[in-house]
Design an enzyme around this catalytic site. Structure first.
Site, PDB file in Angstrom:
ATOM      1  N   ARG A  54      -4.934 -17.882 108.281  1.00 44.84           N
ATOM      2  CA  ARG A  54      -4.416 -16.590 108.273  1.00 44.84           C
ATOM      3  C   ARG A  54      -3.962 -16.307 109.705  1.00 44.84           C
ATOM      4  O   ARG A  54      -4.020 -15.224 110.303  1.00 44.84           O
ATOM      5  CB  ARG A  54      -4.769 -15.194 107.674  1.00 44.84           C
ATOM      6  CG  ARG A  54      -5.010 -15.130 106.267  1.00 44.84           C
ATOM      7  CD  ARG A  54      -3.441 -14.566 105.841  1.00 44.84           C
ATOM      8  NE  ARG A  54      -3.435 -14.965 104.282  1.00 44.84           N
ATOM      9  CZ  ARG A  54      -4.179 -14.269 103.238  1.00 44.84           C
ATOM     10  NH1 ARG A  54      -4.456 -13.058 103.691  1.00 44.84           N
ATOM     11  NH2 ARG A  54      -4.039 -14.476 102.118  1.00 44.84           N
ATOM     12  N   ARG A  89      -0.633 -10.231 110.144  1.00 44.52           N
ATOM     13  CA  ARG A  89      -0.120  -8.990 110.666  1.00 44.52           C
ATOM     14  C   ARG A  89      -0.877  -8.403 111.844  1.00 44.52           C
ATOM     15  O   ARG A  89      -0.650  -7.433 112.456  1.00 44.52           O
ATOM     16  CB  ARG A  89      -0.626  -7.747 109.576  1.00 44.52           C
ATOM     17  CG  ARG A  89       0.679  -7.905 108.394  1.00 44.52           C
ATOM     18  CD  ARG A  89       0.824  -6.659 107.608  1.00 44.52           C
ATOM     19  NE  ARG A  89       1.891  -6.921 106.714  1.00 44.52           N
ATOM     20  CZ  ARG A  89       3.154  -6.088 106.884  1.00 44.52           C
ATOM     21  NH1 ARG A  89       3.276  -5.416 107.952  1.00 44.52           N
ATOM     22  NH2 ARG A  89       3.886  -6.395 106.038  1.00 44.52           N
ATOM     23  N   ARG A 129       8.351  -9.354 110.131  1.00 42.49           N
ATOM     24  CA  ARG A 129       8.371  -8.679 108.843  1.00 42.49           C
ATOM     25  C   ARG A 129       8.889  -7.473 108.808  1.00 42.49           C
ATOM     26  O   ARG A 129       9.330  -6.905 107.594  1.00 42.49           O
ATOM     27  CB  ARG A 129       6.812  -8.799 108.347  1.00 42.49           C
ATOM     28  CG  ARG A 129       6.308  -9.970 107.962  1.00 42.49           C
ATOM     29  CD  ARG A 129       6.916 -10.495 106.857  1.00 42.49           C
ATOM     30  NE  ARG A 129       5.745  -9.569 105.526  1.00 42.49           N
ATOM     31  CZ  ARG A 129       6.344  -8.713 104.804  1.00 42.49           C
ATOM     32  NH1 ARG A 129       7.368  -8.474 104.941  1.00 42.49           N
ATOM     33  NH2 ARG A 129       5.180  -8.213 103.835  1.00 42.49           N
ATOM     34  N   ASP A 135       2.890 -19.298 101.163  1.00 49.72           N
ATOM     35  CA  ASP A 135       1.642 -18.583 100.273  1.00 49.72           C
ATOM     36  C   ASP A 135       1.400 -19.522  99.188  1.00 49.72           C
ATOM     37  O   ASP A 135       2.028 -20.311  98.981  1.00 49.72           O
ATOM     38  CB  ASP A 135       2.081 -17.114  99.821  1.00 49.72           C
ATOM     39  CG  ASP A 135       0.918 -16.364  99.365  1.00 49.72           C
ATOM     40  OD1 ASP A 135       0.223 -15.899 100.408  1.00 49.72           O
ATOM     41  OD2 ASP A 135       0.432 -16.388  98.296  1.00 49.72           O
TER      42      ASP A 135
HETATM   43  O1  1CP Z   1      -1.398 -18.401 108.988  1.00 43.46           O
HETATM   44  C1  1CP Z   1      -1.848 -18.827 107.835  1.00 43.46           C
HETATM   45  O2  1CP Z   1      -2.779 -18.648 107.319  1.00 43.46           O
HETATM   46  C2  1CP Z   1      -0.426 -19.133 106.797  1.00 43.46           C
HETATM   47  C3  1CP Z   1      -0.266 -18.649 105.640  1.00 43.46           C
HETATM   48  C4  1CP Z   1      -0.779 -18.242 104.644  1.00 43.46           C
HETATM   49  C5  1CP Z   1      -1.967 -18.802 103.726  1.00 43.46           C
HETATM   50  C6  1CP Z   1      -2.685 -20.171 104.086  1.00 43.46           C
HETATM   51  C7  1CP Z   1      -0.614 -17.000 103.747  1.00 43.46           C
HETATM   52  C8  1CP Z   1       0.464 -15.962 104.396  1.00 43.46           C
HETATM   53  N1  1CP Z   1      -1.179 -17.096 102.669  1.00 43.46           N
HETATM   54  C9  1CP Z   1      -1.951 -18.119 102.818  1.00 43.46           C
HETATM   55  C10 1CP Z   1      -2.978 -18.443 101.454  1.00 43.46           C
HETATM   56  C11 1CP Z   1      -3.162 -17.542 100.582  1.00 43.46           C
HETATM   57  N2  1CP Z   1      -2.734 -16.610  99.775  1.00 43.46           N
HETATM   58  C12 1CP Z   1      -4.363 -17.607  99.902  1.00 43.46           C
HETATM   59  C13 1CP Z   1      -5.790 -18.485 100.100  1.00 43.46           C
HETATM   60  C14 1CP Z   1      -6.316 -17.940 101.387  1.00 43.46           C
HETATM   61  C15 1CP Z   1      -7.338 -16.977 101.187  1.00 43.46           C
HETATM   62  O3  1CP Z   1      -8.263 -17.157 100.617  1.00 43.46           O
HETATM   63  O4  1CP Z   1      -7.044 -15.698 101.730  1.00 43.46           O
HETATM   64  C16 1CP Z   1      -4.566 -16.404  98.746  1.00 43.46           C
HETATM   65  C17 1CP Z   1      -5.790 -16.069  98.040  1.00 43.46           C
HETATM   66  C18 1CP Z   1      -3.316 -15.866  98.802  1.00 43.46           C
HETATM   67  C19 1CP Z   1      -2.824 -15.058  98.266  1.00 43.46           C
HETATM   68  C20 1CP Z   1      -2.269 -13.810  98.879  1.00 43.46           C
HETATM   69  N3  1CP Z   1      -1.180 -13.525  99.468  1.00 43.46           N
HETATM   70  C21 1CP Z   1      -3.298 -12.548  99.537  1.00 43.46           C
HETATM   71  C22 1CP Z   1      -4.589 -12.326  98.869  1.00 43.46           C
HETATM   72  C23 1CP Z   1      -4.725 -11.042  98.002  1.00 43.46           C
HETATM   73  C24 1CP Z   1      -6.083 -11.382  97.204  1.00 43.46           C
HETATM   74  O5  1CP Z   1      -6.204 -11.522  96.155  1.00 43.46           O
HETATM   75  O6  1CP Z   1      -7.161 -10.664  98.092  1.00 43.46           O
HETATM   76  C25 1CP Z   1      -2.362 -11.810 100.347  1.00 43.46           C
HETATM   77  C26 1CP Z   1      -2.608 -10.498 101.023  1.00 43.46           C
HETATM   78  C27 1CP Z   1      -1.088 -12.523 100.216  1.00 43.46           C
HETATM   79  C28 1CP Z   1       0.174 -12.207 101.094  1.00 43.46           C
HETATM   80  C29 1CP Z   1       0.108 -12.922 102.380  1.00 43.46           C
HETATM   81  N4  1CP Z   1       0.264 -14.263 102.467  1.00 43.46           N
HETATM   82  C30 1CP Z   1       0.284 -14.489 103.647  1.00 43.46           C
HETATM   83  C31 1CP Z   1       0.208 -13.467 104.453  1.00 43.46           C
HETATM   84  C32 1CP Z   1       0.454 -13.459 106.167  1.00 43.46           C
HETATM   85  C33 1CP Z   1       0.184 -12.314 103.661  1.00 43.46           C
HETATM   86  C34 1CP Z   1       0.080 -10.899 104.132  1.00 43.46           C
HETATM   87  C35 1CP Z   1       1.419 -10.221 103.915  1.00 43.46           C
HETATM   88  C36 1CP Z   1       2.285  -9.901 104.981  1.00 43.46           C
HETATM   89  O7  1CP Z   1       1.653  -9.839 106.072  1.00 43.46           O
HETATM   90  O8  1CP Z   1       3.382  -9.952 105.064  1.00 43.46           O
END
Ligand code: 1CP
Length: 346
Positions: free
Chosen positions: A27, A31, A40, A76
């Site tokens: 991540r 944010r 965003r 994602d």
């Molecule tokens: O910089 C990076 O890492 C690149 C982008 C990235 C990656 C690798 C995002 C963007 N998401 C992910 C993978 C991801 N998404 C995982 C695996 C990693 C981890 O274990 O955290 C998972 C479980 C998700 C699902 C997801 N998408 C969540 C987690 C929710 C939960 O179950 O607790 C969330 C909050 C998202 C939204 C998301 N994806 C990415 C971002 C930056 C965000 C936040 C929303 C936003 O800021 O716009």
């Protein structure tokens, strides 16, 4: 003049010695960055994801701002699911929310088959753009079948994965069908990313630690073995990551992957003592980034000392960076990892 390509991350994935320890953060685009929040405020998550120029810009932000040694594609793990007929929204402060969760075999039979070129062409375009723009390796990624299934069955984030586990235990044959479909999708999706130019792949099985070792070995390991076996021929390093999965680490060590990503619960030294032989990536507790610098430095030093016992170590967090962290803290940590590991290299 273009800067020389920094291949330390790829070398470390392959277990080779590097002059300093490469670092990137899960991540790392998100944010905690004012620039990300600005983008965003104009677009939804998927609007960023679907526009190659914007997605590439967001992917490059941490590389330019922090000086990390690898970029990770901005997307994602949910990105390919709409192509299968799963309706996903990313809701602020929650994460992925699914309107039509999977309930039975009929729902699984209805799932579509991912055709990357047709369904997610913007992913390949983003990768191609980034390969022209970056001078560090680009990591492609996807979710593993269990973790994807957990969202598809629960309908969103979950604490205990009760519905998912009940599904698995109630009808192992139908569960196997779902795993196979998601495994095929994952292989197709990640192969397309590699063909487009992704130089390493990380598979996120973030929530599989919810399973016991026995259930993992029976219901998940064979399918993960197949996914990695099919990707292995593509020739790029493969990384496996999950949270709260220390009890599965020996199972992971037997998968055909190059790198294991640790969360903060198990130290590098403990993993080695348990017989883990693969390259390791990790594993500073992201919560520590809110503590005083002296504490961050102490723990990072300990991780580096243990990691550098063997050639090929990749510094990362134990899980994703979260919004409250200051950009300056992450910059300072990146510099520290580079300088400390360079001074103390073997
Ligand atoms: O910089 C990076 O890492 C690149 C982008 C990235 C990656 C690798 C995002 C963007 N998401 C992910 C993978 C991801 N998404 C995982 C695996 C990693 C981890 O274990 O955290 C998972 C479980 C998700 C699902 C997801 N998408 C969540 C987690 C929710 C939960 O179950 O607790 C969330 C909050 C998202 C939204 C998301 N994806 C990415 C971002 C930056 C965000 C936040 C929303 C936003 O800021 O716009």
């Amino acid at each position: 003049m273009t800067k020389q390509f920094n291949d330390r991350f790829i070398k470390a994935c392959r277990g080779e010695q590097t002059d300093y320890v490469p670092v990137w953060y899960m991540r790392q685009a998100g944010r905690y960055q004012p620039e990300y929040r600005e983008i965003r405020s104009k677009y939804t998550f998927f609007e960023v994801n679907h526009q190659p120029e914007v997605a590439a810009e967001v992917t490059r932000l941490p590389v330019e701002q922090l000086g990390v040694d690898a970029a990770i594609l901005f997307a994602d793990i949910m990105t390919p699911l709409p192509s299968l007929g799963i309706q996903v929204d990313i809701e602020s402060g929650i994460g992925p929310v699914i309107d039509n969760p999977i309930k039975n075999e009929e729902d699984i039979d209805k799932l579509g088959i991912l055709q990357p070129e047709k369904d997610v062409p913007y992913i390949m375009e983003t990768i191609q753009l980034l390969r022209e723009q970056l001078n560090v390796p680009l990591i492609g990624f996807g979710g593993a079948p269990f973790t994807l299934a957990s969202y598809m069955i629960e309908g969103g984030p979950s604490k205990n994965y009760n519905k998912t586990k009940a599904f698995m235990h109630s009808d192992p044959k139908v569960w196997g069908k779902l795993m196979d479909k998601l495994a095929d999708m994952t292989v197709a999706y990640l192969s397309a990313q590699i063909d487009a130019g992704a130089q390493a792949i990380q598979v996120f099985d973030s929530w599989v630690g919810a399973l016991s070792k026995e259930d993992y070995a029976k219901y998940i390991k064979p399918v993960m073995h197949r996914v990695f076996e099919q990707l292995k021929g593509k020739g790029v390093p493969l990384i496996m990551f999950g949270v709260g999965a220390s009890h599965l680490i020996k199972e992971w060590n037997e998968l055909p992957v190059d790198v294991l990503g640790l969360d903060w619960r198990l130290s590098v030294k403990e993993a080695r003592e348990m017989g883990v032989t693969k390259t390791l990536q990790g594993n500073l507790d992201p919560a520590l980034l809110l503590a005083p610098w002296s504490e961050i430095e102490k723990k990072a030093t300990e991780i580096l000392n243990e990691g550098m016992e063997q050639p090929g170590f990749i510094f990362n967090l134990g899980h994703g960076l979260f919004p409250q962290v200051k950009v300056e803290t992450v910059q300072r940590l990146t510099e520290f990892v580079h300088e400390y590991s360079f001074k103390n290299r073997k």
